[in-house]
Scaffold this motif. Structure first.
Motif, PDB file in Angstrom:
ATOM      1  N   VAL A 236      35.896  40.753  26.286  1.00 13.07           N
ATOM      2  CA  VAL A 236      37.139  41.714  25.976  1.00 13.07           C
ATOM      3  C   VAL A 236      36.228  43.120  25.853  1.00 13.07           C
ATOM      4  N   ASP A 237      36.649  44.118  26.515  1.00 15.30           N
ATOM      5  CA  ASP A 237      36.173  45.464  26.356  1.00 15.30           C
ATOM      6  C   ASP A 237      36.863  46.268  25.230  1.00 15.30           C
ATOM      7  N   ASP A 238      36.629  47.482  24.843  1.00 11.63           N
ATOM      8  CA  ASP A 238      36.757  48.172  23.832  1.00 11.63           C
ATOM      9  C   ASP A 238      38.107  48.533  23.849  1.00 11.63           C
ATOM     10  N   ASP A 239      38.947  48.203  24.770  1.00 12.68           N
ATOM     11  CA  ASP A 239      40.336  48.486  24.553  1.00 12.68           C
ATOM     12  C   ASP A 239      41.334  47.365  24.748  1.00 12.68           C
ATOM     13  N   GLN A 240      40.417  46.188  24.299  1.00 10.73           N
ATOM     14  CA  GLN A 240      40.885  44.716  24.074  1.00 10.73           C
ATOM     15  C   GLN A 240      41.476  44.151  25.508  1.00 10.73           C
ATOM     16  N   GLN A 241      40.916  44.680  26.620  1.00  9.11           N
ATOM     17  CA  GLN A 241      41.293  43.868  27.809  1.00  9.11           C
ATOM     18  C   GLN A 241      40.331  43.101  28.055  1.00  9.11           C
ATOM     19  N   GLU A 242      40.644  42.056  28.764  1.00  6.75           N
ATOM     20  CA  GLU A 242      39.716  40.674  28.861  1.00  6.75           C
ATOM     21  C   GLU A 242      39.536  40.805  30.342  1.00  6.75           C
ATOM     22  N   TRP A 243      38.106  40.946  30.570  1.00 10.99           N
ATOM     23  CA  TRP A 243      37.650  40.961  32.053  1.00 10.99           C
ATOM     24  C   TRP A 243      37.446  39.437  32.436  1.00 10.99           C
ATOM     25  N   CYS A 244      37.731  39.289  33.525  1.00 14.90           N
ATOM     26  CA  CYS A 244      37.747  37.767  34.336  1.00 14.90           C
ATOM     27  C   CYS A 244      36.990  37.646  35.594  1.00 14.90           C
ATOM     28  N   ALA A 245      36.184  36.594  35.866  1.00 21.48           N
ATOM     29  CA  ALA A 245      35.557  36.382  37.271  1.00 21.48           C
ATOM     30  C   ALA A 245      35.944  35.112  37.515  1.00 21.48           C
ATOM     31  N   ALA A 246      36.145  35.243  39.154  1.00 17.38           N
ATOM     32  CA  ALA A 246      36.086  33.830  39.839  1.00 17.38           C
ATOM     33  C   ALA A 246      34.902  33.215  40.418  1.00 17.38           C
ATOM     34  N   LEU A 247      34.513  32.009  40.025  1.00 20.72           N
ATOM     35  CA  LEU A 247      33.321  31.473  40.117  1.00 20.72           C
ATOM     36  C   LEU A 247      33.131  30.419  40.947  1.00 20.72           C
ATOM     37  N   ALA A 248      32.330  30.409  41.881  1.00 26.30           N
ATOM     38  CA  ALA A 248      31.924  29.365  42.710  1.00 26.30           C
ATOM     39  C   ALA A 248      30.500  28.761  42.530  1.00 26.30           C
ATOM     40  N   GLN A 249      30.542  27.528  42.364  1.00 29.00           N
ATOM     41  CA  GLN A 249      29.032  27.141  42.052  1.00 29.00           C
ATOM     42  C   GLN A 249      28.884  25.914  43.273  1.00 29.00           C
TER      43      GLN A 249
END
Length: 344
Positions: A236-249
């Motif tokens: 979560v950044d300073d603005d409380q926004q959650e950052w997400c990623a799409a992951l492929a393994q």
């Protein structure tokens, strides 16, 4: 399987009988009251130091071991197999094959005889099989079966040694790993949500067939698809926004740089089939070769050695609002790259 070569034992000639018997203790003489010649002691130590970290990782990473012994004529003499993980985990473990005096070439595999092995021998091996018959291939099911796409680790090693009647032999077999772990993450540059279901991830290569020297043999292009797909939060950044990623393994077989077929990483949008990016993967892997050579080597590491030593790769690609790669920026392992010209 354990096969034995046929050795011819020389018979003692009549001239030997005329020698005095007093004081003779050679085990080569026919005497009922003398012990038989002991079998020469042969000890093989296995190590895995051919990686990017210091130390021997054989006892931590290899969970089954097979060693194929060939004589000076290149014929299979015997096979030694260890499938007990606890035995191999002991740093004091040494393999002690029963070998007659002579010159030998041993080829060792880690992972071939494990229950969940991902590779197999293309030919059935038996006594006197030539070394050229020792050919290993990735099981095609590992490219399609969801339960087998995560490859079981595969190792290779070889050594030459000579067994003498008086001194036996002591040799070290240095192993290298033939399997790679590759993680690909997609993230919006502005932090907006992202979903792996919106993309198709693929790695194409020609690297599923090996000869007895661990060289890749061309058999045609194959496609690896992820063994795992998920969406992960990166915080979560300073603005409380959650950052997400799409992951492929992914896991793949050995990555080999100098071959006709290029290793490509491709991501496609599901919605319209548009290519997000399609890059020559090995070129990007080699970008930080010189920043990752703190191994105390007295030489400059070559491209192929780097690819063989480094077996874990992490990529983060940043996408714009149109779900296309912002091709001036990428993170590879712990290094961030900013390109003026990302074309290779």
């Amino acid at each position: 399987m354990k096969v034995k070569a046929k050795f011819l034992t020389g018979l003692l000639g009549g001239a030997l009988v005329a020698l005095p018997a007093v004081g003779l203790s050679s085990c080569g003489l026919v005497r009922e009251d003398l012990p038989e010649c002991p079998t020469p002691v042969v000890e093989l130590r296995f190590i895995y130091e051919y990686h990017m970290e210091a130390g021997n990782a054989f006892h931590k990473q290899v969970d089954c071991l097979s060693a194929y012994f060939y004589d000076s004529k290149g014929s299979l003499v015997t096979v030694e197999t260890v499938t007990d993980r606890d035995i191999l985990a002991d740093e004091g473990y040494r393999m002690r094959p029963d070998l007659e005096p002579g010159d030998y070439h041993v080829v060792a595999y880690g992972g071939m005889d494990c229950e969940n092995s991902s590779f197999f021998f293309t030919k059935k091996l038996s006594e006197d099989s030539p070394l050229s018959d020792l050919r290993v291939r990735l099981d095609p099911a590992c490219l399609t079966d969801p339960d087998r796409k995560r490859l079981h680790n595969q190792f290779y090693g070889a050594a030459d040694f000579t067994v003498t009647a008086n001194e036996g032999a002591y040799a070290t077999v240095e192993m290298m790993r033939n399997t790679n772990s590759i993680q690909v993450a997609l993230q919006h540059i502005d932090g907006r949500p992202i979903d792996y279901n919106d993309f198709i991830f693929e790695i194409t290569d020609d690297n599923n067939d090996f000869d007895c020297d661990n060289n890749l043999l061309p058999t045609g292009e194959i496609t690896y698809t992820p063994y795992n797909l998920e969406n992960r939060s990166t915080g979560v950044d300073d603005d409380q926004q959650e950052w997400c990623a799409a992951l492929a393994q992914f896991t793949t077989s050995r990555l080999y740089y100098n071959k006709p077929t290029r290793t490509m990483l491709k991501v496609t949008r599901v919605s319209d089939g548009e290519t997000v990016f399609n890059i020559p993967l090995l070129n990007y892997m080699l970008l930080f070769k010189h920043e990752n050579t703190n191994l105390g080597l007295d030489y400059i590491m070559g491209d192929q050695e780097y690819l063989d030593r480094e077996n874990s790769w992490n990529f983060v690609f940043f996408l714009d609002s149109g779900y296309m790669w912002v091709s001036t920026r990428i993170i590879i392992n712990d290094w961030e790259v900013r390109f003026n010209n990302p074309n290779f």
